[in-house]
Each structure stands twice: as C-alpha cells, then as structure tokens.
Design an enzyme around this catalytic site. Structure first.
Site, PDB file in Angstrom:
ATOM      1  N   GLY A  48       0.872  -1.173   0.000  1.00  0.00           N
ATOM      2  CA  GLY A  48       0.000   0.000   0.000  1.00  0.00           C
ATOM      3  C   GLY A  48       0.900   1.211   0.000  1.00  0.00           C
ATOM      4  N   GLU A  49       0.795   2.017   1.014  1.00  0.00           N
ATOM      5  CA  GLU A  49       1.656   3.195   1.125  1.00  0.00           C
ATOM      6  C   GLU A  49       2.078   3.303   2.594  1.00  0.00           C
ATOM      7  OE1 GLU A  49       3.180   5.439  -0.865  1.00  0.00           O
ATOM      8  OE2 GLU A  49       3.881   6.158   1.071  1.00  0.00           O
ATOM      9  N   SER A  50       3.381   3.187   2.812  1.00  0.00           N
ATOM     10  CA  SER A  50       3.853   3.069   4.203  1.00  0.00           C
ATOM     11  C   SER A  50       3.603   4.336   5.026  1.00  0.00           C
ATOM     12  CB  SER A  50       5.325   2.681   4.244  1.00  0.00           C
ATOM     13  OG  SER A  50       6.101   3.641   3.574  1.00  0.00           O
ATOM     14  N   CYS A  80       6.155  -5.284   0.486  1.00  0.00           N
ATOM     15  CA  CYS A  80       6.323  -3.929  -0.067  1.00  0.00           C
ATOM     16  C   CYS A  80       6.212  -2.859   1.032  1.00  0.00           C
ATOM     17  CB  CYS A  80       5.350  -3.710  -1.210  1.00  0.00           C
ATOM     18  SG  CYS A  80       5.911  -2.415  -2.314  1.00  0.00           S
ATOM     19  N   ARG A 109      13.153   3.300   0.596  1.00  0.00           N
ATOM     20  CA  ARG A 109      11.778   3.440   0.117  1.00  0.00           C
ATOM     21  C   ARG A 109      11.769   3.917  -1.340  1.00  0.00           C
ATOM     22  NH1 ARG A 109       8.509   8.001   1.454  1.00  0.00           N
ATOM     23  NH2 ARG A 109       6.427   7.506   0.735  1.00  0.00           N
ATOM     24  N   ILE A 135       5.996  -2.817  -7.333  1.00  0.00           N
ATOM     25  CA  ILE A 135       5.248  -1.582  -7.577  1.00  0.00           C
ATOM     26  C   ILE A 135       5.802  -0.497  -6.649  1.00  0.00           C
ATOM     27  CG2 ILE A 135       2.964  -0.490  -7.608  1.00  0.00           C
ATOM     28  CD1 ILE A 135       1.787  -3.398  -7.731  1.00  0.00           C
ATOM     29  N   ARG A 136       6.499   0.466  -7.229  1.00  0.00           N
ATOM     30  CA  ARG A 136       7.150   1.509  -6.402  1.00  0.00           C
ATOM     31  C   ARG A 136       7.784   0.877  -5.166  1.00  0.00           C
ATOM     32  NH1 ARG A 136       8.137   6.406  -7.726  1.00  0.00           N
ATOM     33  NH2 ARG A 136       7.449   7.382  -5.809  1.00  0.00           N
ATOM     34  N   HIS A 186       5.055  -8.225  -4.504  1.00  0.00           N
ATOM     35  CA  HIS A 186       3.666  -8.555  -4.138  1.00  0.00           C
ATOM     36  C   HIS A 186       3.299  -9.965  -4.577  1.00  0.00           C
ATOM     37  CE1 HIS A 186       2.205  -4.418  -3.209  1.00  0.00           C
ATOM     38  NE2 HIS A 186       3.231  -4.083  -3.965  1.00  0.00           N
ATOM     39  N   GLU A 188       0.994 -11.781  -3.599  1.00  0.00           N
ATOM     40  CA  GLU A 188      -0.471 -11.974  -3.544  1.00  0.00           C
ATOM     41  C   GLU A 188      -1.116 -11.637  -4.887  1.00  0.00           C
ATOM     42  OE1 GLU A 188       1.198  -9.536  -2.375  1.00  0.00           O
ATOM     43  OE2 GLU A 188       0.140  -7.658  -2.638  1.00  0.00           O
TER      44      GLU A 188
HETATM   45  N1  GLN Z   1       6.108   3.122  -2.222  1.00  0.00           N
HETATM   46  C1  GLN Z   1       5.255   2.581  -1.215  1.00  0.00           C
HETATM   47  C2  GLN Z   1       5.679   3.052   0.160  1.00  0.00           C
HETATM   48  O1  GLN Z   1       6.555   3.808   0.340  1.00  0.00           O
HETATM   49  C3  GLN Z   1       5.205   1.077  -1.236  1.00  0.00           C
HETATM   50  C4  GLN Z   1       4.519   0.611  -2.497  1.00  0.00           C
HETATM   51  C5  GLN Z   1       3.767  -0.670  -2.360  1.00  0.00           C
HETATM   52  O2  GLN Z   1       3.480  -1.159  -1.267  1.00  0.00           O
HETATM   53  N2  GLN Z   1       3.359  -1.191  -3.484  1.00  0.00           N
HETATM   54  O3  GLN Z   1       5.107   2.654   1.111  1.00  0.00           O
END
Ligand code: GLN
Length: 211
Positions: A48-50, A80, A109, A135-136, A186, A188
């Site tokens: 997700g997004e940390s 991630c 990150r 993904i990122r 990921h 999943e």
């Molecule tokens: N870039 C996201 C972060 O800093 C991580 C990306 C992801 O979980 N797909 O949390």
C-alpha cells in the site's frame, strides 16, 4: 493444524493476501483493532503506502500494540509497504516516518522508482522460482548478522554508458529474521502461493513450539 493469520486491514491489498493464505490452509481474518491481534497466530502487513499506513496505525492506536506483539514473538510477514513497516531503519522515508521495526535491516523506500515504477521479473525465493511484481517497491540496502537473505533481484536495465553506476547489480528483496519475514514485491498478485505457503508453515511451526 489450522492456524489463524491476520491481515492488517488499514489500507492496501488485504483481500488478495487473505485469499492466498486460505489457499495455504490458514484461516485469514482482517485486523483493524489491537484486541484483534490476540486472536491471530501470525500477521500479514500488506503493500500500500507506508506513510499512510504509519499515520493510520497512529490514528487507530495500533503502533505500540503491534510493536509489543511482534517483540513478544508474533510471526509477521510484510510485503512492499509492509516490508518498510518491519524495517528497523528506512532511507528516503517521509519526515518523521516511523516503522514497527523488528527486522535488523535498512530499507530504501521507492528504491526501484528511479529506474521504473513497476515491473515483473522471475526471481528466486528460498530456492524456488516465482514471478514477482514490484510496484514503487523498496529494496534492502543492508542487513544485520541475524538476517537471512531469501531472495535477490538483478536490477532492471543497464547502467548508462559512461555513468559511474558500476556497483553491484543485485539487490536484496526478500529476507527473514526469526519469525519475521519481508518481500519487496507482491506475491499476492500473481496467484502463486510460494511465499504465503512459506509464511503459513513458519506460523504453524511457531505455534507448535509454543504448545
Ligand atoms: N512506495 C510505497 C511506500 O513507500 C510502497 C509501495 C507498495 O506497497 N506497493 O510505502
């Protein structure tokens, strides 16, 4: 023996993790409150997004209970953004960004963001081959002595001609330290439950050891 594995359900791809865990014979439940942590034998922290996850953990008063449970030996797997949450140290975090911690590693990150935002690659995880989606994604810059490296990836692309980027072309993307594990990618999303099977087995073993 059936184990109950929680998926932290504050943000991110919760359902996909729950499906993968069920495929491995675990009972998966969403975790949003500290009390729910008492019902689980293990915990998945999804991607997700940390920074968002960190703020939500604070808002829901989950950061301290999570730290406490993990220090007390709760098995956890972070994917991630979840990998970032389990890292003891982050590079390129947002101002003041905190983690749960537990794995003696430094994670960068959005590390792959400089080359590509997302890509797929066939990589090895604990000796097995799988399709990994990044993904990122973060990567692991360094690990302490107690950390086992479960997988590395060769960086996509080549260094530009004449650039000084002639350093190692491999980065650590999967690790384990005791009952904690993390992947930068990921699993999943690809329908191949290798990583979830590994984690479910880890949770089963640690429950057996406690009984
Ligand atoms: N870039 C996201 C972060 O800093 C991580 C990306 C992801 O979980 N797909 O949390």
């Amino acid at each position: 023996m059936s184990v109950v594995i929680g998926v932290l359900a504050l943000q991110g791809d919760v359902r996909e993790h729950a499906n993968a865990l069920e495929q491995c014979g675990a009972t998966a439940i969403g975790v949003r409150r500290a009390e729910e942590l008492d019902r689980v034998d293990g915990l998945v922290i999804p991607g997700g997004e940390s920074t968002a996850m960190w703020k939500l953990m604070r808002a829901f008063d989950l950061l301290k209970p999570l730290r406490k449970r993990i220090e007390a030996g709760l098995p956890a797997y972070g994917s991630c953004a979840g990998m970032i949450m389990l890292a003891d140290r982050i590079v390129d975090g947002a101002a003041g960004q905190e983690t749960i911690g537990g794995i003696d590693m430094t994670v960068r990150r959005n590390a792959f963001g400089r080359q590509v935002d997302s890509y797929e690659s066939t990589i090895s995880f604990a000796g097995q081959s799988l399709e990994a989606v990044f993904i990122r994604a973060p990567w692991v810059e360094s690990v302490g002595d107690g950390v086992e490296v479960l997988g590395q990836v060769e960086l996509p692309g080549r260094p530009e001609e004449g650039s000084r980027d002639d350093g190692p072309r491999h980065r650590i993307v999967a690790v384990r330290q005791g009952r904690l594990m993390a992947t930068a990618y990921h699993p999943e999303l690809t329908g191949d439950p290798i990583v979830h099977r590994y984690f479910t087995e880890l949770v089963r073993q640690s429950r057996n050891n406690e009984e």
